[in-house]
Motif scaffolding. Structure first.
Motif, PDB file in Angstrom:
ATOM      1  N   SER A  66       0.909  -1.275   0.096  1.00 13.50           N
ATOM      2  CA  SER A  66       0.009   0.056   0.161  1.00 13.50           C
ATOM      3  C   SER A  66       0.939   1.240   0.007  1.00 13.50           C
ATOM      4  CB  SER A  66      -0.966   0.061   1.242  1.00 13.50           C
ATOM      5  OG  SER A  66      -0.150  -0.108   2.394  1.00 13.50           O
ATOM      6  N   ARG A  67       1.941   1.135   0.813  1.00 16.13           N
ATOM      7  CA  ARG A  67       2.993   2.248   0.565  1.00 16.13           C
ATOM      8  C   ARG A  67       4.027   2.357  -0.441  1.00 16.13           C
ATOM      9  NH1 ARG A  67       5.411   3.134   6.531  1.00 16.13           N
ATOM     10  NH2 ARG A  67       4.776   1.398   7.346  1.00 16.13           N
ATOM     11  N   ASN A  68       3.871   1.269  -1.283  1.00 16.43           N
ATOM     12  CA  ASN A  68       4.942   1.057  -2.415  1.00 16.43           C
ATOM     13  C   ASN A  68       6.454   1.105  -1.998  1.00 16.43           C
ATOM     14  OD1 ASN A  68       5.221   0.385  -4.998  1.00 16.43           O
ATOM     15  ND2 ASN A  68       5.148   2.795  -5.696  1.00 16.43           N
ATOM     16  N   LEU A  69       6.543   0.098  -0.650  1.00 14.92           N
ATOM     17  CA  LEU A  69       7.923   0.223  -0.182  1.00 14.92           C
ATOM     18  C   LEU A  69       8.155  -1.014  -0.202  1.00 14.92           C
ATOM     19  CD1 LEU A  69       8.904   2.217   2.846  1.00 14.92           C
ATOM     20  CD2 LEU A  69       9.373  -0.075   3.107  1.00 14.92           C
ATOM     21  N   ASN A  70       9.546  -1.268  -0.765  1.00 18.94           N
ATOM     22  CA  ASN A  70      10.219  -2.618  -0.548  1.00 18.94           C
ATOM     23  C   ASN A  70      11.603  -2.444  -0.517  1.00 18.94           C
ATOM     24  OD1 ASN A  70      10.775  -5.265  -0.918  1.00 18.94           O
ATOM     25  ND2 ASN A  70      10.811  -5.203  -2.908  1.00 18.94           N
ATOM     26  N   LEU A  71      12.122  -2.900   0.872  1.00 18.31           N
ATOM     27  CA  LEU A  71      13.228  -2.251   1.349  1.00 18.31           C
ATOM     28  C   LEU A  71      14.465  -3.422   0.615  1.00 18.31           C
ATOM     29  CD1 LEU A  71      14.146  -0.357   3.424  1.00 18.31           C
ATOM     30  CD2 LEU A  71      14.453  -1.980   4.975  1.00 18.31           C
ATOM     31  N   ARG A  72      15.657  -2.894   0.088  1.00 19.49           N
ATOM     32  CA  ARG A  72      16.351  -3.676  -0.565  1.00 19.49           C
ATOM     33  C   ARG A  72      16.864  -4.792   0.336  1.00 19.49           C
ATOM     34  NH1 ARG A  72      18.007  -2.425  -6.062  1.00 19.49           N
ATOM     35  NH2 ARG A  72      16.810  -0.470  -6.561  1.00 19.49           N
ATOM     36  N   PRO A  73      17.300  -6.085  -0.348  1.00 21.29           N
ATOM     37  CA  PRO A  73      17.960  -6.972   0.633  1.00 21.29           C
ATOM     38  C   PRO A  73      19.282  -6.138   1.394  1.00 21.29           C
ATOM     39  CG  PRO A  73      17.425  -7.924  -1.231  1.00 21.29           C
ATOM     40  CD  PRO A  73      17.309  -6.620  -1.636  1.00 21.29           C
ATOM     41  N   ARG A  74      19.971  -5.593   0.656  1.00 23.88           N
ATOM     42  CA  ARG A  74      21.255  -5.058   1.512  1.00 23.88           C
ATOM     43  C   ARG A  74      20.903  -3.908   2.673  1.00 23.88           C
ATOM     44  NH1 ARG A  74      24.078  -0.233  -1.092  1.00 23.88           N
ATOM     45  NH2 ARG A  74      22.731   0.652  -2.596  1.00 23.88           N
ATOM     46  N   HIS A  75      19.616  -3.487   2.623  1.00 21.43           N
ATOM     47  CA  HIS A  75      19.209  -2.433   3.695  1.00 21.43           C
ATOM     48  C   HIS A  75      18.538  -3.256   4.542  1.00 21.43           C
ATOM     49  CE1 HIS A  75      19.874   0.645   0.108  1.00 21.43           C
ATOM     50  NE2 HIS A  75      20.780   0.601   0.850  1.00 21.43           N
ATOM     51  N   ARG A  76      18.019  -4.265   4.550  1.00 22.22           N
ATOM     52  CA  ARG A  76      17.114  -4.848   5.431  1.00 22.22           C
ATOM     53  C   ARG A  76      18.052  -5.373   6.760  1.00 22.22           C
ATOM     54  NH1 ARG A  76      12.058  -8.143   2.831  1.00 22.22           N
ATOM     55  NH2 ARG A  76      11.604  -6.566   1.377  1.00 22.22           N
ATOM     56  N   ARG A  77      19.446  -5.775   6.583  1.00 22.64           N
ATOM     57  CA  ARG A  77      20.091  -6.266   7.773  1.00 22.64           C
ATOM     58  C   ARG A  77      19.565  -7.442   8.205  1.00 22.64           C
ATOM     59  NH1 ARG A  77      20.603  -2.501  12.070  1.00 22.64           N
ATOM     60  NH2 ARG A  77      22.218  -3.892  12.780  1.00 22.64           N
ATOM     61  N   VAL A  78      19.204  -8.497   7.430  1.00 25.01           N
ATOM     62  CA  VAL A  78      18.680  -9.803   7.753  1.00 25.01           C
ATOM     63  C   VAL A  78      19.940 -10.796   7.264  1.00 25.01           C
ATOM     64  CG1 VAL A  78      17.242 -11.582   7.280  1.00 25.01           C
ATOM     65  CG2 VAL A  78      16.209  -9.165   7.652  1.00 25.01           C
ATOM     66  N   GLY A  79      20.561 -11.392   8.225  1.00 24.23           N
ATOM     67  CA  GLY A  79      21.680 -12.112   8.147  1.00 24.23           C
ATOM     68  C   GLY A  79      20.995 -13.492   7.408  1.00 24.23           C
ATOM     69  N   LEU A  80      21.562 -14.135   6.496  1.00 29.20           N
ATOM     70  CA  LEU A  80      21.237 -15.307   5.813  1.00 29.20           C
ATOM     71  C   LEU A  80      22.135 -16.474   6.186  1.00 29.20           C
ATOM     72  CD1 LEU A  80      19.826 -14.305   2.580  1.00 29.20           C
ATOM     73  CD2 LEU A  80      18.347 -15.413   4.067  1.00 29.20           C
ATOM     74  N   VAL A  81      21.523 -17.618   6.732  1.00 30.11           N
ATOM     75  CA  VAL A  81      22.457 -18.685   6.700  1.00 30.11           C
ATOM     76  C   VAL A  81      21.848 -19.835   5.868  1.00 30.11           C
ATOM     77  CG1 VAL A  81      23.583 -20.375   8.354  1.00 30.11           C
ATOM     78  CG2 VAL A  81      23.439 -17.970   8.871  1.00 30.11           C
ATOM     79  N   PHE A  82      22.273 -20.424   4.795  1.00 29.43           N
ATOM     80  CA  PHE A  82      21.680 -21.416   3.827  1.00 29.43           C
ATOM     81  C   PHE A  82      22.031 -22.669   4.387  1.00 29.43           C
ATOM     82  CE2 PHE A  82      22.345 -17.690   1.485  1.00 29.43           C
ATOM     83  CZ  PHE A  82      21.279 -17.221   1.004  1.00 29.43           C
ATOM     84  N   GLN A  83      21.391 -23.751   3.777  1.00 28.41           N
ATOM     85  CA  GLN A  83      21.350 -25.108   3.992  1.00 28.41           C
ATOM     86  C   GLN A  83      22.674 -25.648   3.480  1.00 28.41           C
ATOM     87  OE1 GLN A  83      18.184 -27.335   2.225  1.00 28.41           O
ATOM     88  NE2 GLN A  83      19.380 -29.274   2.284  1.00 28.41           N
TER      89      GLN A  83
END
Lengths: 351, 228
Positions: A66-83
């Protein structure tokens, strides 16, 4: 950490529609393959966006149609650990570790590299290439790399699935110590109930792209007891073993447990299947099982044609599983006393 | 083996043209391969067909199109002509001919390399704070090096052997635009020059062997990264 997600997405024939509001620093996402776990991971990391909806992490909006907002992955500061660790194969361990650290704003840095390297025992690996590392080492490096970027949340997407049992349970203490010591909330995704029991406090279960329920690890283990190969898996963290007749003796509740595969050096984690516990109404005269525990029945619960019996001794508890007919014949009710027989070899040491 | 001064010039020109065509095409080839491997956009199939067209067209046809475009009547040619740049029948036209014919080989090899990059590495880089350009330089480029090397070697070798398009746009002027294949073609049309033709053939084989050795050595070095 509070995670609020209301997201809808159509992917071919698969319709993903989830609505959840959950607060905890250890959130588990549980589901079989095809339940939508990966879709959810990609939406949280920012690598896929919902067709409609909103995603909030604490008070920060990561996505809002609704706010047309989509934070890019690099700005989310979500650390990923994959399989599969996903380490950069052209870089050394050290350069992998510092990839995120160098790109992290100084004011966000909350992890000291030396401290983390010591906790994860990576000192001897720093100058090595990543291709010759073992599966467990790779996963520790991947974890350290994600943590060094000082994320506000760690998203662990089945990080243990590619490892064999031995390695899997060696990694878990690292995962736990890192998230606890450095105060990083985590979302742990898995289809393993035991991993959920070890790694999460609150769980969202997914089914066919929808939220099935919000539950606890214990409730999940109870619910899946009847259809799981090992029933309800009791996890026992024991320490201070003494040697007794070739077995290891541990204090447990008001009694003690004799275990074949123990460890006298430090604390150990054991699993015991609810199906490996035999219940007696009265004290049996002679029995080959090395453990006979007098327990109080705290409560019972049903799972399909099975009955789970929650046994307590002191402040410890175990779940045993019997068929409904046996429960009826033994007239087991909350508050009654039973004797639980367990073979010393039924305990499987995980760590 | 005997080589005339014209032959030496033809060898130098061949190497100069092949090297220039490869070096000029590499950045563009990398960009196009990245577009085709990592991006989804409308008209992607059209772009793929256009890039690969020189593979299926006779080089003479490509040479003729280039001649039409780069000549005074073609719009790129007239623009260049206005700027005082004359390309037709110069070694630069041979570079353009070689680059056009070899470009699909370059793009295909780089793209193959890029397609084999685990997409989770890109996601990991982005989640670690890397921008798209940063990811391109620090992850995609180094992991595409093997494809870039293979594509560049192929393109270099293809450029060394380029004949059809080159003879149309650059002509066959000894000392100016005559490359090894064109010189061999000249010798082959005269029965008394068999030894000269064979000498240039041997040089051609030697250059190709060196190119392949250099490629194998560099590819091996790239492969060994991360194995310490």
């Amino acid at each position: 950490m509070r995670l609020r997600i209301e997201a809808e997405k159509q992917l071919g024939n698969f319709h993903f529609n989830i609505n959840a509001d959950i607060t905890d620093n250890r959130i588990g996402i549980f589901g079989e393959s095809g339940s939508g776990k990966s879709t959810l991971v990609h939406m949280l990391s920012g690598h896929m966006h919902p067709d409609r909806g909103e995603i909030f992490l604490d008070s920060d909006c990561l996505f809002s149609s609704s706010r047309n907002l989509n934070l890019r992955p690099r700005h989310r500061r979500v650390g990923l650990v994959f399989q599969q660790a996903a380490l950069f194969p052209h870089l050394s361990v050290s350069r992998n570790l510092f990839y995120g650290y160098r790109r992290c704003n100084k004011e966000h840095r909350k992890v000291t590299p030396d401290e983390l390297i010591a906790v994860l025992k990576l000192d001897g690996l720093l100058e090595r290439g990543v291709r010759n590392l073992s599966g467990g080492e790779k996963q520790r490096v991947a974890l350290a790399r994600a943590v060094l970027a000082s994320p506000r949340m760690l998203l662990m997407d089945e990080p243990l699935s590619a490892l064999d049992d031995g390695l899997r349970f060696q990694i878990i203490p690292y995962l736990k110590s890192v998230t606890e010591q450095f105060g990083i909330p985590c979302i742990f995704i898995s289809h393993s109930v035991v991993e959920m029991q070890l790694m999460s406090n609150r769980i969202l279960t997914l089914q066919s792209g929808r939220l099935n329920e919000e539950t606890t690890p214990d409730q999940l283990a109870r619910k899946t007891m009847a259809r799981s190969q090992r029933g309800y898996v009791n996890l026992l963290e024991l320490d201070g073993a003494t040697s007794e007749g070739g077995l290891f003796a541990y204090r447990w509740g008001e009694g003690r447990l004799l275990i074949s595969d123990g460890n006298s050096r430090s604390s150990a984690l054991f699993e015991l299947s609810s199906r490996d516990i035999i219940l007696f109404q009265k004290h049996p005269e002679a029995i080959s099982a090395r453990n006979l525990l007098e327990c109080r029945v705290k409560e019972t619960f049903s799972a399909d044609n099975r009955v789970g019996i929650v046994l307590t001794s002191g402040n410890r508890q175990l779940v045993a599983e019997i068929v409904r007919k046996a429960a009826d014949e033994m007239q087991i009710t909350a508050g009654s006393t039973v004797f639980a027989a367990i073979k010393a070899s039924s305990f499987r040491r995980l760590i | 083996m005997q080589l005339t001064p014209e032959d030496i010039t033809a060898i130098r020109l061949s190497l100069q043209i092949a090297l220039t065509a490869t070096l000029l095409s590499a950045p563009l080839g990398f960009a196009v391969a990245w577009l085709l491997s990592f991006k989804t956009f409308r008209g992607k199939i059209l772009l793929e067909v256009f890039i690969n067209l020189p593979l299926t067209l006779p080089p003479v046809v490509i040479g003729y199109f280039l001649l039409l475009m780069l000549g005074r009547n073609g719009w790129p040619g007239s623009l260049l002509n206005d700027a005082g740049i004359q390309l037709i029948f110069t070694w630069k036209a041979a570079v353009i001919a070689s680059a056009t014919v070899g470009f699909p080989l370059l793009v295909r090899s780089i793209r193959l390399g890029m397609d084999s990059i685990n997409r989770q590495l890109i996601q990991a880089a982005e989640s670690l704070g890397s921008s798209w350009f940063d990811t391109l330089i620090t992850v995609i480029l180094p992991l595409s090096l093997k494809g870039i090397l293979a594509g560049s070697s192929l393109m270099f070798a293809r450029s060394l052997g380029e004949f059809g398009a080159t003879i149309i746009v650059a002509g066959n002027i000894p000392g100016l635009t005559q490359t090894i294949p064109l010189a061999i073609y000249d010798y082959a049309s005269s029965p008394s020059s068999t030894a000269m033709a064979l000498s240039l053939c041997l040089v051609s084989v030697a250059i190709s062997v060196v190119v392949l050795f250099v490629h194998e050595y560099l590819a091996g070095t790239v492969e060994k990264r991360g194995e310490r």
